[in-house]
Design a protein around this motif. Structure first.
Motif, PDB file in Angstrom:
ATOM      1  N   SER A 205       0.835  -1.400   0.166  1.00  0.00           N
ATOM      2  CA  SER A 205      -0.104  -0.079  -0.192  1.00  0.00           C
ATOM      3  C   SER A 205       0.832   1.311   0.028  1.00  0.00           C
ATOM      4  CB  SER A 205      -0.905  -0.044   1.212  1.00  0.00           C
ATOM      5  OG  SER A 205      -0.293  -0.458   2.341  1.00  0.00           O
ATOM      6  N   ASN A 206       2.161   1.157   0.130  1.00  0.00           N
ATOM      7  CA  ASN A 206       2.808   2.294   0.214  1.00  0.00           C
ATOM      8  C   ASN A 206       3.776   2.556  -1.136  1.00  0.00           C
ATOM      9  OD1 ASN A 206       4.603   0.274   0.272  1.00  0.00           O
ATOM     10  ND2 ASN A 206       6.226   1.170   2.002  1.00  0.00           N
ATOM     11  N   VAL A 207       3.105   1.715  -2.064  1.00  0.00           N
ATOM     12  CA  VAL A 207       3.758   2.213  -3.475  1.00  0.00           C
ATOM     13  C   VAL A 207       2.661   2.418  -4.126  1.00  0.00           C
ATOM     14  CG1 VAL A 207       4.684   1.011  -5.454  1.00  0.00           C
ATOM     15  CG2 VAL A 207       5.375   0.329  -3.037  1.00  0.00           C
ATOM     16  N   GLU A 208       2.851   3.353  -4.903  1.00  0.00           N
ATOM     17  CA  GLU A 208       1.925   4.181  -5.691  1.00  0.00           C
ATOM     18  C   GLU A 208       1.926   3.544  -6.901  1.00  0.00           C
ATOM     19  OE1 GLU A 208       2.104   8.444  -8.326  1.00  0.00           O
ATOM     20  OE2 GLU A 208       2.936   8.528  -6.111  1.00  0.00           O
ATOM     21  N   VAL A 209       0.937   2.940  -7.678  1.00  0.00           N
ATOM     22  CA  VAL A 209       1.075   2.452  -8.812  1.00  0.00           C
ATOM     23  C   VAL A 209       0.283   3.213  -9.939  1.00  0.00           C
ATOM     24  CG1 VAL A 209       0.316   0.168  -9.814  1.00  0.00           C
ATOM     25  CG2 VAL A 209       0.668   0.247  -7.265  1.00  0.00           C
ATOM     26  N   SER A 210       0.859   3.184 -11.058  1.00  0.00           N
ATOM     27  CA  SER A 210       0.310   3.850 -12.349  1.00  0.00           C
ATOM     28  C   SER A 210       0.349   2.654 -13.410  1.00  0.00           C
ATOM     29  CB  SER A 210       0.813   4.995 -12.497  1.00  0.00           C
ATOM     30  OG  SER A 210       2.326   4.938 -12.904  1.00  0.00           O
ATOM     31  N   TYR A 211      -0.637   2.784 -14.433  1.00  0.00           N
ATOM     32  CA  TYR A 211      -0.579   1.962 -15.830  1.00  0.00           C
ATOM     33  C   TYR A 211      -0.623   2.713 -16.741  1.00  0.00           C
ATOM     34  CZ  TYR A 211      -2.667  -0.942 -11.863  1.00  0.00           C
ATOM     35  OH  TYR A 211      -2.824  -1.630 -10.569  1.00  0.00           O
ATOM     36  N   MET A 212       0.183   2.227 -17.564  1.00  0.00           N
ATOM     37  CA  MET A 212       0.410   2.867 -18.991  1.00  0.00           C
ATOM     38  C   MET A 212       0.590   2.015 -20.022  1.00  0.00           C
ATOM     39  SD  MET A 212       3.787   5.894 -19.342  1.00  0.00           S
ATOM     40  CE  MET A 212       3.159   7.074 -18.042  1.00  0.00           C
ATOM     41  N   TYR A 213       0.136   2.464 -21.261  1.00  0.00           N
ATOM     42  CA  TYR A 213       0.301   1.636 -22.467  1.00  0.00           C
ATOM     43  C   TYR A 213       1.415   1.904 -23.283  1.00  0.00           C
ATOM     44  CZ  TYR A 213      -5.001   1.577 -22.108  1.00  0.00           C
ATOM     45  OH  TYR A 213      -6.370   1.423 -21.481  1.00  0.00           O
ATOM     46  N   ILE A 214       1.952   0.728 -23.654  1.00  0.00           N
ATOM     47  CA  ILE A 214       3.401   0.846 -24.346  1.00  0.00           C
ATOM     48  C   ILE A 214       3.555   2.047 -25.233  1.00  0.00           C
ATOM     49  CG2 ILE A 214       2.610  -1.292 -25.826  1.00  0.00           C
ATOM     50  CD1 ILE A 214       6.109  -0.550 -24.587  1.00  0.00           C
ATOM     51  N   ASP A 215       2.705   2.191 -25.964  1.00  0.00           N
ATOM     52  CA  ASP A 215       2.918   3.332 -27.111  1.00  0.00           C
ATOM     53  C   ASP A 215       3.067   4.631 -26.360  1.00  0.00           C
ATOM     54  OD1 ASP A 215       0.259   2.814 -26.140  1.00  0.00           O
ATOM     55  OD2 ASP A 215      -0.491   3.426 -28.295  1.00  0.00           O
ATOM     56  N   ASN A 216       2.263   4.991 -25.291  1.00  0.00           N
ATOM     57  CA  ASN A 216       2.365   6.104 -24.541  1.00  0.00           C
ATOM     58  C   ASN A 216       3.464   5.906 -23.548  1.00  0.00           C
ATOM     59  OD1 ASN A 216       0.930   7.491 -21.691  1.00  0.00           O
ATOM     60  ND2 ASN A 216       1.433   8.506 -23.511  1.00  0.00           N
ATOM     61  N   ALA A 217       4.010   4.970 -23.282  1.00  0.00           N
ATOM     62  CA  ALA A 217       5.400   4.854 -22.405  1.00  0.00           C
ATOM     63  C   ALA A 217       6.342   5.191 -23.207  1.00  0.00           C
ATOM     64  CB  ALA A 217       5.368   3.454 -21.653  1.00  0.00           C
ATOM     65  N   ALA A 218       6.436   4.684 -24.413  1.00  0.00           N
ATOM     66  CA  ALA A 218       7.606   5.003 -25.402  1.00  0.00           C
ATOM     67  C   ALA A 218       7.864   6.437 -25.578  1.00  0.00           C
ATOM     68  CB  ALA A 218       7.285   4.233 -26.740  1.00  0.00           C
ATOM     69  N   MET A 219       6.581   7.018 -25.569  1.00  0.00           N
ATOM     70  CA  MET A 219       6.781   8.397 -25.581  1.00  0.00           C
ATOM     71  C   MET A 219       7.194   9.143 -24.297  1.00  0.00           C
ATOM     72  SD  MET A 219       4.142  11.374 -26.870  1.00  0.00           S
ATOM     73  CE  MET A 219       3.110  11.265 -25.220  1.00  0.00           C
ATOM     74  N   GLU A 220       6.518   8.904 -23.323  1.00  0.00           N
ATOM     75  CA  GLU A 220       6.825   9.239 -21.984  1.00  0.00           C
ATOM     76  C   GLU A 220       8.350   9.349 -21.295  1.00  0.00           C
ATOM     77  OE1 GLU A 220       5.125  11.335 -19.877  1.00  0.00           O
ATOM     78  OE2 GLU A 220       3.170  11.500 -21.314  1.00  0.00           O
ATOM     79  N   LEU A 221       8.965   8.053 -21.809  1.00  0.00           N
ATOM     80  CA  LEU A 221      10.072   7.834 -21.426  1.00  0.00           C
ATOM     81  C   LEU A 221      11.254   8.824 -21.864  1.00  0.00           C
ATOM     82  CD1 LEU A 221      11.723   5.619 -19.963  1.00  0.00           C
ATOM     83  CD2 LEU A 221      12.042   4.355 -21.941  1.00  0.00           C
ATOM     84  N   ILE A 222      10.803   9.235 -23.222  1.00  0.00           N
ATOM     85  CA  ILE A 222      11.891  10.227 -23.781  1.00  0.00           C
ATOM     86  C   ILE A 222      11.378  11.562 -23.549  1.00  0.00           C
ATOM     87  CG2 ILE A 222      12.215  11.335 -26.064  1.00  0.00           C
ATOM     88  CD1 ILE A 222      13.587   8.793 -25.625  1.00  0.00           C
ATOM     89  N   ILE A 223      10.170  12.002 -22.995  1.00  0.00           N
ATOM     90  CA  ILE A 223       9.799  13.449 -22.809  1.00  0.00           C
ATOM     91  C   ILE A 223       9.777  13.821 -21.309  1.00  0.00           C
ATOM     92  CG2 ILE A 223       8.547  13.983 -24.972  1.00  0.00           C
ATOM     93  CD1 ILE A 223       6.031  13.860 -23.512  1.00  0.00           C
ATOM     94  N   ASN A 224       9.662  12.672 -20.721  1.00  0.00           N
ATOM     95  CA  ASN A 224       9.784  12.801 -18.892  1.00  0.00           C
ATOM     96  C   ASN A 224      10.120  11.776 -18.330  1.00  0.00           C
ATOM     97  OD1 ASN A 224       9.496  13.736 -16.518  1.00  0.00           O
ATOM     98  ND2 ASN A 224       7.063  14.044 -16.626  1.00  0.00           N
ATOM     99  N   PRO A 225      11.351  11.328 -18.656  1.00  0.00           N
ATOM    100  CA  PRO A 225      11.863   9.922 -17.888  1.00  0.00           C
ATOM    101  C   PRO A 225      11.683   9.862 -16.287  1.00  0.00           C
ATOM    102  CG  PRO A 225      13.896  11.225 -19.106  1.00  0.00           C
ATOM    103  CD  PRO A 225      12.535  11.978 -19.167  1.00  0.00           C
TER     104      PRO A 225
END
Ligand code: IPM
Ligand code: MG
Length: 372
Positions: A211-231
């Motif tokens: 419960s002390n871990v904040e979980v989020s879910y991301m689609y791979i296509d979106n993650a590929a972009m987010e990893l570059i714009i806001n790692p």
């Protein structure tokens, strides 16, 4: 501590970079009074040339008898361009992962302060990135049923996951998050794939235990972009086999060179440590391959056995080499004569003499004369 380490140098630049990691481990053993023994074994296209098999049985046995495996790289252009090859070097790597049950692959991605300007991304975007990818390694599309129709016009690769395969890596990833920034992102394609929906359901259940871990879910296509714009938004990324392969290679852009990314592959009984890069055959035997990913994989090996001070000293040596520009050409625009071996020698010497990091020391490693 006594450790029996199987060394699988493999193909292309594998032998050169692995030799530096072995050198560093030997220096650590000397410095800290450990006994590390190394046993070499064949894998990949070099094993195919000698035995016809990318993963000879003897290699599997040597790895099973060892406390840990240090792996180099695998692949050969001869097979890359032949889709009809019946046996491929990569089967050596996939085979050893499966034979040793290495289900959890851990790939840290850290943007080194001294290398920020080496990335093709903007410094303000990548600064302070420190994330780790938990990639499932023995399931999914890599190991599912394959089929090619008799007429050669239809093919399929099945992506299958079972509950236990997801649960075991998910627990590992949540525990890692608890000792880090307490954030976990599951990357999947749950809007399309049934196997991804299974991942999401199971990770949601397991999250209740952390419960002390904040979980989020991301689609791979979106993650590929987010990893570059806001790692920086990521802490632990948990994902299945193929998405993890792709994302981790993409992440090397943040760090400035794929020659820096190390990994640990853990199972219930065995552990293997390998750079995430491939065999890069074009660069083989030229002394230009970056050994740092292999050396940092050796540091992860030391971590695995609880040798924290030893691992920290290796990482300090790596940091020092980056700071002083004792690096191979992929990272170096200051000196042009620093070879793979020289980087290894520098880190070895640093381990032997951590205090002697003055300019003379640097000059010696640059092959320049020193005036005292
Ligand atoms: C990796 C590599 C391997 C993989 C290849 C060489 C089979 O790309 O370790 O990332 O796809 O897992
Ligand atoms: Mg890969």
């Amino acid at each position: 501590m006594k450790l029996n380490i199987a060394v699988l140098p493999g193909d292309g630049i594998g032998p050169e970079v692995t030799a530096q990691a072995v050198k560093v481990l030997k220096a650590i053993a000397m410095e800290f009074n450990h006994v590390f023994t190394f046993r070499k074994a064949l894998v990949g296209s070099s094993a195919m040339d000698k035995t016809g098999n990318p993963l000879p049985e003897e290699t599997v046995n040597i790895c099973k008898e060892a406390d840990a495996v240090l792996f180099g790289a695998i692949g050969s252009p001869a097979y890359d361009h032949d889709p009809d090859a019946k046996v491929r070097p990569e089967q050596g790597l996939l085979g050893i992962r499966k034979a040793l049950g290495l289900h959890t692959n851990i790939r840290p991605v850290i943007a080194y302060e001294d290398l920020l300007n080496k990335s093709s991304l903007k410094v303000k975007q990548i600064k302070d990135t420190n994330l780790v990818i938990y990639r499932e390694l023995t399931g999914g599309i890599y190991f599912g049923e394959r089929h090619l129709s008799d007429d050669g016009n239809t093919a399929s690769d099945v992506c299958t996951y079972q509950r236990f395969e997801i649960e075991r890596i998910a627990h590992g990833a949540f525990k890692a998050a608890q000792s880090r920034k307490r954030k976990l992102t599951l990357v999947d394609k749950a809007n399309v794939l049934e196997s991804s929906r299974l991942w999401r359901r199971i990770v949601k259940e397991i999250a209740l235990q952390y419960s002390n871990v904040e979980v989020s879910y991301m689609y791979i296509d979106n993650a590929a972009m987010e990893l570059i714009i806001n790692p920086r938004q990521f802490d632990v990324i948990l994902t299945e086999n193929m998405f993890g392969d792709i994302l981790s290679e993409e992440a090397s852009v943040i760090v400035g060179s794929i020659g820096l990314l190390a990994s640990a592959s853990l199972g219930d009984k065995h552990a293997m440590f390998e750079p995430i890069h491939g065999a890069y055959t074009k660069a083989a035997n030229k002394g230009i391959a970056n050994p740092i990913a292999s050396i940092l994989s050796a540091a992860m090996l030391l971590d695995h056995f609880g040798l924290d001070d030893e691992a920290a000293l290796v990482r300090e040596g790596v940091d020092k080499s980056l700071k002083l520009h004792i690096t191979t050409p992929d990272l170096n625009n200051k000196y042009d004569n620093i070879s793979t071996t020289k980087v290894g020698d520098f880190i070895e010497d640093f381990i032997n003499n951590p205090d002697e990091t003055n300019l003379n020391f640097t000059n010696i490693h640059l092959g320049q004369s020193t005036i005292i």
